[in-house]
Design a protein around this motif. Structure first.
Motif, short mmCIF file in Angstrom:
data_model
loop_
_atom_site.label_atom_id
_atom_site.label_comp_id
_atom_site.label_asym_id
_atom_site.label_seq_id
_atom_site.Cartn_x
_atom_site.Cartn_y
_atom_site.Cartn_z
N VAL A 54 0.85 -1.18 0.00
CA VAL A 54 0.00 0.00 0.00
C VAL A 54 0.89 1.23 0.00
CG1 VAL A 54 -1.75 1.29 1.27
CG2 VAL A 54 -1.79 -1.20 1.32
N LEU A 55 0.63 2.17 -0.91
CA LEU A 55 1.35 3.44 -0.95
C LEU A 55 0.31 4.54 -0.82
CD1 LEU A 55 4.10 4.81 -1.39
CD2 LEU A 55 3.60 4.83 -3.82
N GLN A 56 0.47 5.39 0.23
CA GLN A 56 -0.53 6.41 0.52
C GLN A 56 0.13 7.72 0.93
OE1 GLN A 56 -2.32 4.12 3.71
NE2 GLN A 56 -4.08 3.66 2.44
N ALA A 57 -0.63 8.79 0.83
CA ALA A 57 -0.16 10.10 1.32
C ALA A 57 -0.61 10.27 2.76
CB ALA A 57 -0.73 11.22 0.46
N PHE A 58 0.21 10.98 3.55
CA PHE A 58 -0.06 11.24 4.97
C PHE A 58 0.17 12.72 5.20
CE2 PHE A 58 0.01 11.13 9.43
CZ PHE A 58 -0.31 9.86 9.89
N ILE A 91 3.53 16.87 4.22
CA ILE A 91 3.01 15.67 3.58
C ILE A 91 4.15 14.66 3.46
CG2 ILE A 91 2.01 14.68 1.49
CD1 ILE A 91 0.65 17.36 1.01
N SER A 92 3.88 13.42 3.86
CA SER A 92 4.85 12.35 3.68
C SER A 92 4.17 11.20 2.94
CB SER A 92 5.40 11.87 5.03
OG SER A 92 4.37 11.35 5.83
N LEU A 93 4.97 10.32 2.41
CA LEU A 93 4.44 9.13 1.75
C LEU A 93 4.59 7.95 2.70
CD1 LEU A 93 5.89 9.56 -1.84
CD2 LEU A 93 3.58 10.06 -1.03
N THR A 94 3.57 7.12 2.77
CA THR A 94 3.65 5.92 3.59
C THR A 94 3.66 4.71 2.68
OG1 THR A 94 1.27 5.65 3.84
CG2 THR A 94 2.39 7.02 5.47
N TYR A 95 4.48 3.74 3.06
CA TYR A 95 4.56 2.49 2.31
C TYR A 95 4.35 1.37 3.30
CZ TYR A 95 6.38 -1.28 -0.58
OH TYR A 95 6.50 -2.45 -1.30
N MET A 145 -4.40 9.72 4.73
CA MET A 145 -4.20 9.66 6.18
C MET A 145 -3.83 11.02 6.73
SD MET A 145 -2.31 5.96 6.42
CE MET A 145 -0.93 6.49 5.44
N PHE A 146 -4.20 11.24 8.01
CA PHE A 146 -4.01 12.53 8.66
C PHE A 146 -3.53 12.36 10.10
CE2 PHE A 146 -7.53 12.77 5.70
CZ PHE A 146 -7.28 13.92 4.97
N SER A 147 -2.81 13.36 10.58
CA SER A 147 -2.37 13.40 11.98
C SER A 147 -1.98 14.83 12.32
CB SER A 147 -1.15 12.50 12.15
OG SER A 147 -0.63 12.58 13.46
#
Length: 153
Positions: free
Chosen positions: A15-19, A94-98, A78-80
């Motif tokens: 899964v590759l998503q933006a955070f 903004i970071s990328l999550t893998y 995703m958010f925090s």
């Protein structure tokens, strides 16, 4: 490709998503984006909800969001809020999550991405993953890598 390779590839989930991080106004931002995109708000986990935090928290920090997401057209965003003491720069938040079910893949990517970059958090066990780490690569892109036990959103 032989049958064994095909079976292995089918079992590995990636899964590759933006955070996106916020500086104390994550809840407000998520409510805005949920309304704007017409999607359902998900449960928001606060810093105060975290099991056994390793740092003291005042009431303001306890109310900050540690994790939530919105599913927009089939893709999770995703958010925090930022962690206490973590620098915040609007526009660079903004970071990328893998996420992957393949631990060796997580370790290889982490090691490759840290070459010429900066490790923000070594790969380690967290309450949501057996192996999670953060690294900023040599191009200034922040990555979060997480071993997925099949429960990731």
């Amino acid at each position: 490709m032989n049958t064994i390779s095909i079976e292995i590839q089918e079992r590995v989930k990636m899964v590759l998503q933006a955070f996106i991080n916020f500086n104390g106004n994550c809840r407000e931002a998520v409510e805005f984006y949920a309304k704007t995109f017409g999607v359902e708000k998900q449960q928001m986990m606060t810093f105060g909800d975290m099991p056994n935090p390793d740092f003291p928290m005042d009431d303001d920090v306890k109310k900050r969001i540690v994790y939530t997401f919105l599913n927009i057209d089939g893709h999770n965003l995703m958010f925090s809020d930022t962690m206490p003491g973590m620098p915040f720069v609007a526009g660079n938040n903004i970071s990328l999550t893998y996420g992957s079910t393949d631990k060796k893949r997580i370790e290889k990517l982490f090691n490759d991405l840290k070459a010429g970059g900066k490790v923000e958090m070594e790969l380690q066990k967290t309450f949501w993953s057996e192996s999670y780490g953060m690294v900023t690569d040599k191009f200034g892109i922040q990555w979060q890598l997480s071993l997925d036990d099949g429960k990731m959103q």
